[in-house]
Scaffold this motif. Structure first.
Motif: not given
Lengths: 295, 604
Positions: A243-269
């Motif tokens: 979130l902190k990186k996402a708020m930066e605006n003087k310089k603009l970061p590119i790349g992966v900000f956030y990644k999380k392992k989580k069961i998907t919606y369709e896997e729960e159906v």
């Protein structure tokens, strides 16, 4: 579908070219994004028939015409609901949703937030040029405050939407930002997004050479830096840091900000665990038991 | 004494179990072999206000409710004040004078008062006051001399999920209500329900089902596997039914963030090859309109239900009207083919929904099923549905049917019928793209004027064959007190014989009230024909022309102010309908209202 390996690994980026000549302005950021997507498909060894491109309205609506896979052009703002329907009907397909900033962060904002909290396995690429291009230059939800456009001739009064922080708090499980001027880096972000099991957002800085004379290639080249090369070693699992990186605006970061392992919606159906909906036999559905409940 | 004809109503505040109690009584009557039609009325709130549930019971098929009441179960004064004028001569009120107080002179002298200490009896059974409802059911059974065992059976089934204790307490409550009446009142009530003794009728199992439930069953039978919707009265019970059955019937049911997402998700699922449906009311349909156009341009099959309620805007959220017809007929920009189906009763809800899925895929068009609150939520007894059904997926091709072509798959190929081969994503030789933009046969975006003309004509000419495929409107008469349905197969000289006193024309849910009105008219010696439309678009104009020209007198019956169907008929045929009966107070149409109007027309 995913198992038909006949032509696998033989496909090159140009094999995903439909041969239709893009109608974008010369120098448009879309060319870089298009190249990155085709390369990502080739690198991943995907078959054409297992991919569906879902686009919306805006300059980016043409992607489904230029990439040789299945394609569905939805209407303005409705890319993600259509994609959700396709995915729940056949979760074996690889879905690439592509739209603009007006489409996703303006008219389609509601769907954007809900798609993320559902964590459906879709890769959503947003060609974010901070302007309405196809309608010849009005302010967009990501236009900077003060930007002079046809609809804001005295300067835009609104603060821009921050799609990266919004995605992180809304439940997206892969949040990245690329730059159309760095195709190779963008390709890697797209590949990781497609590989990610869950909702992945790849927001792309896309210079509009015709209507946005502020956020140009030069402007971005001076401002962007890569998260992964940065000395403070960004931890993509750390939501606060992201979130902190996402708020930066003087310089603009590119790349992966956030990644999380989580069961998907369709896997729960449960209903589609054994086979996707499209594979279920509908020729003789028995409803006698249901009818008996009405007696 | 009237045998086997009863109109019963229970009323009280919302949130006090009126709905469940009404349904239990309906079921108890239906299981005894009776025909039931029930209607529930409620304001748009969760607690308070006035809810009521009206159950009409007879030993022959009934198609509508009536306004009259033989027994009124009243939990408050409001119920009595609102409905006492509809109580029949010698009718009854069940109430508790400790709770509901009124002066005897406020009630007509012929009305029997069954003053039962409901609260006191309830307290002897449980802390839950709500069980008073069940006591009134037992009391009702005693008054009409019906079978308590049947009631106990329904109570057991309805409360089974709540556990044995709840079931037993309710059975006890019913017994106490029953005993109280038997002990304290003589058995002279004017109406009795005698269990049907005719064995054939007695053993016949019938369903008691609403329009929404029948639509849901029709969709499930038709292979609808994807249902997406946003809650909106009176369509919500489709969502509830589909969701409750999603696991046992292997459906994916998705409540979306709004109706826009609902229709677009259904379009996505259909594009991917799954039969899909969405349902809403007029307000939600307004939001879906852009999706309707998208489905039309991409030729994606889709079934949409609009369960109407009075508008504009929020209107009357829980009431009934047929005010959306011209809106739905003309919804979305541009010109494209679509089908409007208007079932008139629960059977038509089932069979026509099933048919809607075949039509949608066969012609690759959108089918809109229009009901209204009255049809969507009223229960009617009916025979078990015929489950013979053949799925027709039209020109859907897959796998080896797809031949490799150097220039790709022509998803929108020009054909004589306007319908092209269709395939689904995942097929090796089927790659295509579908733009919402105008496009050529392959799905490449195109602004070419020649292509545009051909595509507009391709899409719209589907209507020619759709018109041939859909069923004709049905003609109903009364013969020997029975309703006779004449199915028209073609236009023949039979049509010219329509020389009855009056020809009634209607669409959708007014069917039941019209049929009942015709029975009364026949008793008075009035002969009427009734032409009922299940399909408004396309319209069997040729037939209408013939009928309107040959009929002695015509009257349209519609539940809207501006007579929308009459104006569509005028547009298509150039002919006026002589008379009209319309109602737009948000309440169902009653047979006696139609009867009165027709008598007036014929007498003038």
């Amino acid at each position: 579908m995913g198992k038909q390996k006949s032509s696998k690994k033989d496909l090159k980026p140009e094999d995903f070219n439909t041969g239709k000549k893009p109608v974008w302005c010369s120098g448009c950021g879309n060319f870089g994004i298009l190249m990155a997507i085709r390369q990502a498909f080739a690198d991943l060894g995907l078959n054409k028939e297992e991919i569906v491109i879902i686009s919306g309205i805006g300059c980016s609506d043409k992607y489904h015409q230029y990439i040789d896979t299945y394609g569905f052009e939805s209407i303005h703002g409705r890319i993600l609901p259509v994609a959700m329907g396709i995915k729940l009907a056949n979760h074996n397909l690889k879905l690439i949703a592509i739209g603009g900033d007006g489409d996703g962060y303006g008219i389609g904002m509601g769907h954007f937030v809900h798609a993320m909290r559902r964590n459906i396995n879709i890769t959503y690429i947003v060609c974010n040029n901070q302007i309405y291009g196809l309608t010849t230059g009005q302010a967009s939800p990501t236009s900077d405050k003060g930007l002079i456009t046809k609809s804001t001739p005295f300067g835009n009064l609104e603060e821009p939407v921050n799609p990266i922080s919004l995605a992180i708090v809304s439940g997206a499980t892969y949040v990245a930002r690329g730059f159309a001027g760095d195709v190779n880096h963008l390709k890697k972000l797209i590949i990781a997004g497609i590989k990610h099991n869950g909702f992945s957002l790849v927001d792309v800085f896309q210079p509009c050479v015709t209507f946005n004379h502020v956020n140009t290639y030069d402007w971005f080249n001076k401002k962007v830096y890569k998260l992964e090369n940065n000395k403070d070693k960004h931890d993509t699992k750390n939501k606060d840091a992201a979130l902190k990186k996402a708020m930066e605006n003087k310089k603009l970061p590119i790349g992966v900000f956030y990644k999380k392992k989580k069961i998907t919606y369709e896997e729960e159906v449960e209903q589609i665990k054994k086979k996707p909906l499209i594979k279920q036999d509908i020729s003789n559905i028995r409803i006698n038991k249901l009818m008996n409940e009405f007696i | 004494m009237a045998i086997n004809k009863l109109a019963w109503k229970i009323g009280g505040k919302a949130g006090y179990g009126i709905m469940v109690t009404g349904l239990i009584f309906s079921k108890a009557c239906s299981r005894g072999g009776f025909h039931v039609f029930d209607t529930v009325e409620y304001p748009s709130l969760v607690r308070g206000g006035h809810n009521n549930y009206h159950v009409r019971v007879e030993d022959e098929e009934i198609h509508s409710n009536i306004e009259l009441i033989d027994i009124l179960v009243a939990f408050n004064n409001e119920t009595i004040d609102k409905h006492k004028s509809n109580i029949t001569v010698g009718g009854a009120i069940i109430f508790d004078s400790n709770e509901t107080k009124f002066e005897n002179n406020e009630i007509r002298g012929d009305i029997k008062l069954y003053d039962i200490p409901l609260l006191k009896i309830a307290k002897g059974i449980t802390e839950e006051k709500i069980i008073m409802n069940t006591i009134t059911l037992g009391a009702t059974i005693a008054i009409i001399d019906y079978d308590l065992n049947i009631l106990d059976g329904v109570i057991t089934d309805v409360f089974r999920k709540k556990g044995a204790e709840v079931v037993n307490k309710n059975i006890l409550a019913a017994k106490k209500g029953y005993d109280y009446v038997k002990k304290n009142y003589n058995h002279d009530f004017k109406t009795k329900l005698r269990q049907i003794s005719n064995n054939k009728e007695k053993n016949k199992k019938r369903m008691l089902i609403t329009g929404n439930e029948a639509i849901s069953l029709g969709a499930i039978k038709a292979g609808c596997k994807f249902y997406s919707a946003y809650p909106m009265t009176p369509a919500s019970s489709i969502l509830h039914y589909m969701a409750a059955n999603e696991k046992n019937m292997n459906l994916v049911v998705k409540q979306t963030e709004d109706e826009i997402a609902a229709i677009h998700a259904a379009i996505g699922a259909s594009f991917a090859g799954v039969r899909s449906m969405t349902a809403t009311s007029g307000g939600g349909f307004s939001l879906m309109v852009e999706g309707l156009g998208l489905a039309a341009m991409t030729e994606t099959p889709l079934v949409i239900v609009n369960a109407q309620r009075p508008g504009p805007s929020t209107g009357l959220a829980t009431r009934t009207e047929q005010g959306d017809l011209k809106f739905v007929l003309n919804a979305s920009q541009g010109e494209f083919p679509h089908i409007i189906i208007t079932p008139g009763d629960v059977d038509e809800c089932f069979y026509l929904t099933r048919e809607a899925f075949n039509l949608a895929e066969k012609f690759q068009v959108q089918v809109i099923i229009m009901t209204d609150k009255h049809l969507a939520e009223s229960h009617k007894t009916t025979e078990m549905f015929n489950v013979e059904y053949k799925i027709n997926r039209g020109m859907l091709i897959e796998g080896k049917q797809l031949k490799k072509r150097p220039d790709g798959f022509k998803r929108f190929e020009f054909t004589d019928t306007g319908v092209s081969n269709r395939t689904i994503p995942g097929q090796k030789n089927g790659i295509f793209r579908v733009p919402s933009y105008e496009h050529d046969e392959f799905g490449w975006m195109s602004e070419d004027p020649e292509v545009r003309i051909k595509m507009v004509e391709k899409r719209n000419k589907k209507m020619v064959n759709i018109l041939k495929e859909i069923s004709w409107p049905n003609i109903y008469n009364i013969e020997n007190g029975k309703i006779i349905k004449k199915e028209i197969k073609e236009i023949n000289s039979e049509i010219d014989k329509l020389k009855t006193d009056i020809t009634i024309i209607s669409w959708g849910s007014t069917k039941g009230a019209v049929l009942e009105a015709m029975k009364f008219l026949k008793i008075d010696g009035v002969y009427a024909d009734f032409l009922h439309f299940n399909y408004i678009n396309p319209l069997k104009t040729e037939l209408l022309l013939k009928i309107l020209k040959s009929a002695k007198k015509t009257i349209i019956v519609e539940q809207n102010m501006t007579l929308q169907f009459a104006s569509i008929i005028k547009e298509k045929t150039g002919l006026d309908i002589d008379h009209s009966f319309s109602k737009y107070n948000g309440r169902q149409m009653y047979p006696h209202e139609i009867y009165d109007k027709i008598k007036e027309v014929l007498n003038n």
